[in-house]
Design a protein around this motif. Structure first.
Motif, PDB file in Angstrom:
ATOM      1  N   GLY A  93      -1.116  -2.684 -12.001  1.00 59.15           N
ATOM      2  CA  GLY A  93      -0.037  -2.586 -11.015  1.00 59.15           C
ATOM      3  C   GLY A  93      -0.284  -1.454 -10.039  1.00 59.15           C
ATOM      4  N   ALA A  94      -0.721  -0.307 -10.550  1.00 59.24           N
ATOM      5  CA  ALA A  94      -0.954   0.874  -9.708  1.00 59.24           C
ATOM      6  C   ALA A  94      -2.100   0.659  -8.717  1.00 59.24           C
ATOM      7  CB  ALA A  94      -1.244   2.082 -10.589  1.00 59.24           C
ATOM      8  N   ILE A  95      -3.084  -0.128  -9.082  1.00 57.67           N
ATOM      9  CA  ILE A  95      -4.237  -0.378  -8.210  1.00 57.67           C
ATOM     10  C   ILE A  95      -3.798  -1.050  -6.915  1.00 57.67           C
ATOM     11  CG2 ILE A  95      -6.282  -1.874  -7.965  1.00 57.67           C
ATOM     12  CD1 ILE A  95      -6.840  -1.161 -10.986  1.00 57.67           C
ATOM     13  N   TRP A  96      -2.833  -1.956  -6.992  1.00 59.66           N
ATOM     14  CA  TRP A  96      -2.423  -2.733  -5.820  1.00 59.66           C
ATOM     15  C   TRP A  96      -1.386  -2.030  -4.952  1.00 59.66           C
ATOM     16  CZ3 TRP A  96      -5.310  -6.535  -4.170  1.00 59.66           C
ATOM     17  CH2 TRP A  96      -6.233  -7.063  -5.065  1.00 59.66           C
ATOM     18  N   ILE A  97      -0.767  -0.983  -5.456  1.00 58.13           N
ATOM     19  CA  ILE A  97       0.270  -0.286  -4.692  1.00 58.13           C
ATOM     20  C   ILE A  97      -0.249   0.289  -3.373  1.00 58.13           C
ATOM     21  CG2 ILE A  97       1.837   1.716  -4.715  1.00 58.13           C
ATOM     22  CD1 ILE A  97       2.320   1.024  -7.735  1.00 58.13           C
ATOM     23  N   PRO A  98      -1.363   1.029  -3.335  1.00 58.41           N
ATOM     24  CA  PRO A  98      -1.786   1.648  -2.060  1.00 58.41           C
ATOM     25  C   PRO A  98      -2.083   0.640  -0.945  1.00 58.41           C
ATOM     26  CG  PRO A  98      -2.941   2.666  -3.890  1.00 58.41           C
ATOM     27  CD  PRO A  98      -2.214   1.477  -4.448  1.00 58.41           C
ATOM     28  N   ILE A  99      -2.785  -0.439  -1.244  1.00 58.03           N
ATOM     29  CA  ILE A  99      -3.134  -1.376  -0.167  1.00 58.03           C
ATOM     30  C   ILE A  99      -1.923  -2.204   0.240  1.00 58.03           C
ATOM     31  CG2 ILE A  99      -4.069  -3.173  -1.720  1.00 58.03           C
ATOM     32  CD1 ILE A  99      -5.191  -2.279   1.910  1.00 58.03           C
ATOM     33  N   LEU A 100      -1.097  -2.600  -0.709  1.00 54.60           N
ATOM     34  CA  LEU A 100       0.110  -3.347  -0.342  1.00 54.60           C
ATOM     35  C   LEU A 100       1.076  -2.459   0.451  1.00 54.60           C
ATOM     36  CD1 LEU A 100       0.652  -5.420  -3.593  1.00 54.60           C
ATOM     37  CD2 LEU A 100       0.096  -6.326  -1.316  1.00 54.60           C
ATOM     38  N   TYR A 101       1.167  -1.197   0.063  1.00 52.36           N
ATOM     39  CA  TYR A 101       2.006  -0.266   0.816  1.00 52.36           C
ATOM     40  C   TYR A 101       1.478  -0.105   2.246  1.00 52.36           C
ATOM     41  CZ  TYR A 101       4.085   3.968   2.562  1.00 52.36           C
ATOM     42  OH  TYR A 101       4.731   4.873   3.370  1.00 52.36           O
ATOM     43  N   SER A 102       0.177   0.106   2.369  1.00 52.60           N
ATOM     44  CA  SER A 102      -0.430   0.268   3.696  1.00 52.60           C
ATOM     45  C   SER A 102      -0.210  -0.969   4.555  1.00 52.60           C
ATOM     46  CB  SER A 102      -1.934   0.555   3.570  1.00 52.60           C
ATOM     47  OG  SER A 102      -2.151   1.743   2.849  1.00 52.60           O
ATOM     48  N   HIS A 103      -0.435  -2.129   3.977  1.00 56.75           N
ATOM     49  CA  HIS A 103      -0.258  -3.388   4.711  1.00 56.75           C
ATOM     50  C   HIS A 103       1.205  -3.544   5.140  1.00 56.75           C
ATOM     51  CE1 HIS A 103      -1.581  -7.900   4.904  1.00 56.75           C
ATOM     52  NE2 HIS A 103      -1.040  -7.489   6.042  1.00 56.75           N
ATOM     53  N   TRP A 104       2.139  -3.255   4.232  1.00 56.68           N
ATOM     54  CA  TRP A 104       3.565  -3.342   4.552  1.00 56.68           C
ATOM     55  C   TRP A 104       3.932  -2.377   5.679  1.00 56.68           C
ATOM     56  CZ3 TRP A 104       7.535   0.321   2.784  1.00 56.68           C
ATOM     57  CH2 TRP A 104       8.825  -0.081   3.138  1.00 56.68           C
ATOM     58  N   GLN A 126      -0.620  -4.658  12.107  1.00 57.19           N
ATOM     59  CA  GLN A 126      -1.468  -5.250  11.068  1.00 57.19           C
ATOM     60  C   GLN A 126      -2.619  -6.059  11.641  1.00 57.19           C
ATOM     61  OE1 GLN A 126       1.741  -6.138  11.449  1.00 57.19           O
ATOM     62  NE2 GLN A 126       1.852  -8.349  11.558  1.00 57.19           N
ATOM     63  N   ASP A 127      -2.435  -6.676  12.803  1.00 49.18           N
ATOM     64  CA  ASP A 127      -3.532  -7.455  13.393  1.00 49.18           C
ATOM     65  C   ASP A 127      -4.675  -6.548  13.849  1.00 49.18           C
ATOM     66  OD1 ASP A 127      -2.225  -9.826  12.931  1.00 49.18           O
ATOM     67  OD2 ASP A 127      -1.316  -9.900  14.931  1.00 49.18           O
ATOM     68  N   ARG A 128      -4.349  -5.369  14.325  1.00 50.18           N
ATOM     69  CA  ARG A 128      -5.383  -4.406  14.756  1.00 50.18           C
ATOM     70  C   ARG A 128      -6.079  -3.750  13.572  1.00 50.18           C
ATOM     71  NH1 ARG A 128      -1.514  -1.243  18.361  1.00 50.18           N
ATOM     72  NH2 ARG A 128      -2.096   0.372  16.888  1.00 50.18           N
ATOM     73  N   LYS A 129      -5.504  -3.845  12.403  1.00 50.32           N
ATOM     74  CA  LYS A 129      -6.033  -3.160  11.218  1.00 50.32           C
ATOM     75  C   LYS A 129      -6.654  -4.123  10.215  1.00 50.32           C
ATOM     76  CE  LYS A 129      -4.900   0.753  12.771  1.00 50.32           C
ATOM     77  NZ  LYS A 129      -5.974   1.652  13.159  1.00 50.32           N
ATOM     78  N   LYS A 130      -7.092  -5.275  10.688  1.00 49.73           N
ATOM     79  CA  LYS A 130      -7.651  -6.296   9.781  1.00 49.73           C
ATOM     80  C   LYS A 130      -8.858  -5.780   8.994  1.00 49.73           C
ATOM     81  CE  LYS A 130      -5.957 -10.586  11.490  1.00 49.73           C
ATOM     82  NZ  LYS A 130      -6.162 -11.902  11.952  1.00 49.73           N
ATOM     83  N   ARG A 131      -9.752  -5.079   9.650  1.00 47.12           N
ATOM     84  CA  ARG A 131     -10.950  -4.569   8.963  1.00 47.12           C
ATOM     85  C   ARG A 131     -10.544  -3.599   7.847  1.00 47.12           C
ATOM     86  NH1 ARG A 131     -15.222  -2.463  12.816  1.00 47.12           N
ATOM     87  NH2 ARG A 131     -15.748  -4.649  12.913  1.00 47.12           N
ATOM     88  N   PHE A 132      -9.622  -2.711   8.156  1.00 51.48           N
ATOM     89  CA  PHE A 132      -9.118  -1.766   7.157  1.00 51.48           C
ATOM     90  C   PHE A 132      -8.492  -2.526   5.984  1.00 51.48           C
ATOM     91  CE2 PHE A 132      -5.536   0.492   5.316  1.00 51.48           C
ATOM     92  CZ  PHE A 132      -6.115   1.695   4.946  1.00 51.48           C
ATOM     93  N   LEU A 133      -7.671  -3.517   6.291  1.00 53.09           N
ATOM     94  CA  LEU A 133      -6.983  -4.269   5.238  1.00 53.09           C
ATOM     95  C   LEU A 133      -7.964  -5.060   4.377  1.00 53.09           C
ATOM     96  CD1 LEU A 133      -3.871  -5.452   7.269  1.00 53.09           C
ATOM     97  CD2 LEU A 133      -3.936  -3.731   5.452  1.00 53.09           C
ATOM     98  N   ILE A 134      -8.956  -5.681   4.995  1.00 49.46           N
ATOM     99  CA  ILE A 134      -9.967  -6.415   4.225  1.00 49.46           C
ATOM    100  C   ILE A 134     -10.709  -5.457   3.300  1.00 49.46           C
ATOM    101  CG2 ILE A 134     -12.182  -7.649   4.410  1.00 49.46           C
ATOM    102  CD1 ILE A 134     -10.986  -8.979   6.981  1.00 49.46           C
ATOM    103  N   THR A 135     -11.073  -4.300   3.815  1.00 49.59           N
ATOM    104  CA  THR A 135     -11.749  -3.294   2.998  1.00 49.59           C
ATOM    105  C   THR A 135     -10.843  -2.831   1.858  1.00 49.59           C
ATOM    106  OG1 THR A 135     -13.027  -2.540   4.906  1.00 49.59           O
ATOM    107  CG2 THR A 135     -12.885  -1.035   3.035  1.00 49.59           C
ATOM    108  N   GLY A 136      -9.581  -2.557   2.167  1.00 52.49           N
ATOM    109  CA  GLY A 136      -8.636  -2.098   1.147  1.00 52.49           C
ATOM    110  C   GLY A 136      -8.404  -3.123   0.059  1.00 52.49           C
TER     111      GLY A 136
END
Length: 188
Positions: free
Chosen positions: A74-85, A93-103
């Motif tokens: 559960g803790a592993i997914w918190i940082p990327i889901l928080y960032s995406h949210w 979010q559209d400008r940050k696709k590369r970051f999100l894919i990496t995360g």
């Protein structure tokens, strides 16, 4: 605070996350922010309920390790889901696709490693707690990349984009960031 009181509090936190996530998701299922908040709430709920069960079943190391691994999952997914949210709230979010894919890729890798001793070796007693996860050699990387890296970057993006938001969105973001600082600070 006693371990028994802490255990009950963790259970109530899990119920709260399920409730908040369900409310957000059902209010507007097509809204990306609501869907992401729902997923983020599920991650927090998995963390909370696994933490609760790990403390309740602390008599058996094998079962406690299973719950500790689920807690980490559960803790592993918190940082990327928080960032995406947060990016969805900012409308970037559209400008940050590369970051999100990496995360999301990093979270997937850590999720797979979670079930090996590389991320968590075992459990042990510490302070008042009868059971606590013993980190493996890659755990520091998980904390550094996930919580310090991804979450800090999301905070920086919120700060950078703050002045471009409407007054209403600024207030919303301010409350989100205050809650986030309290939440991540308490978690630390």
């Amino acid at each position: 605070m006693t371990v028994e009181a802490y255990t009950k509090l963790i259970f109530l936190v899990g119920i709260s996350f399920v409730s908040f996530g369900f409310l957000a998701f059902t209010r507007d299922r097509k809204n990306i922010s609501n869907r992401l908040f729902g997923l983020l709430s599920i991650s927090f709920a998995v963390w909370s309920f696994a933490w609760f069960l790990m403390l309740v079943y602390s008599q058996s190391d094998g079962i406690a390790v299973l719950w500790a691994r689920l807690l980490n999952f559960g803790a592993i997914w918190i940082p990327i889901l928080y960032s995406h949210w947060l990016f969805s709230l900012l409308g970037i979010q559209d400008r940050k696709k590369r970051f999100l894919i990496t995360g999301y890729s990093i979270a997937t890798i850590f999720s797979l490693l979670n079930f090996t001793p590389l991320l968590m070796k075992s459990v042990h007693p510490i302070f008042l707690f009868p059971i606590w996860p013993t980190p493996g050699p890659l755990y520091i990387w998980f904390i550094s990349i996930g919580y310090f890296g991804l979450v800090s970057y999301a905070f920086a993006e919120a700060y950078q984009n703050f002045s471009t938001l409407s007054r209403e969105k600024r207030y919303q973001l301010m409350y989100v960031l205050i809650g986030s600082i309290l939440g991540f600070g308490g978690g630390a």
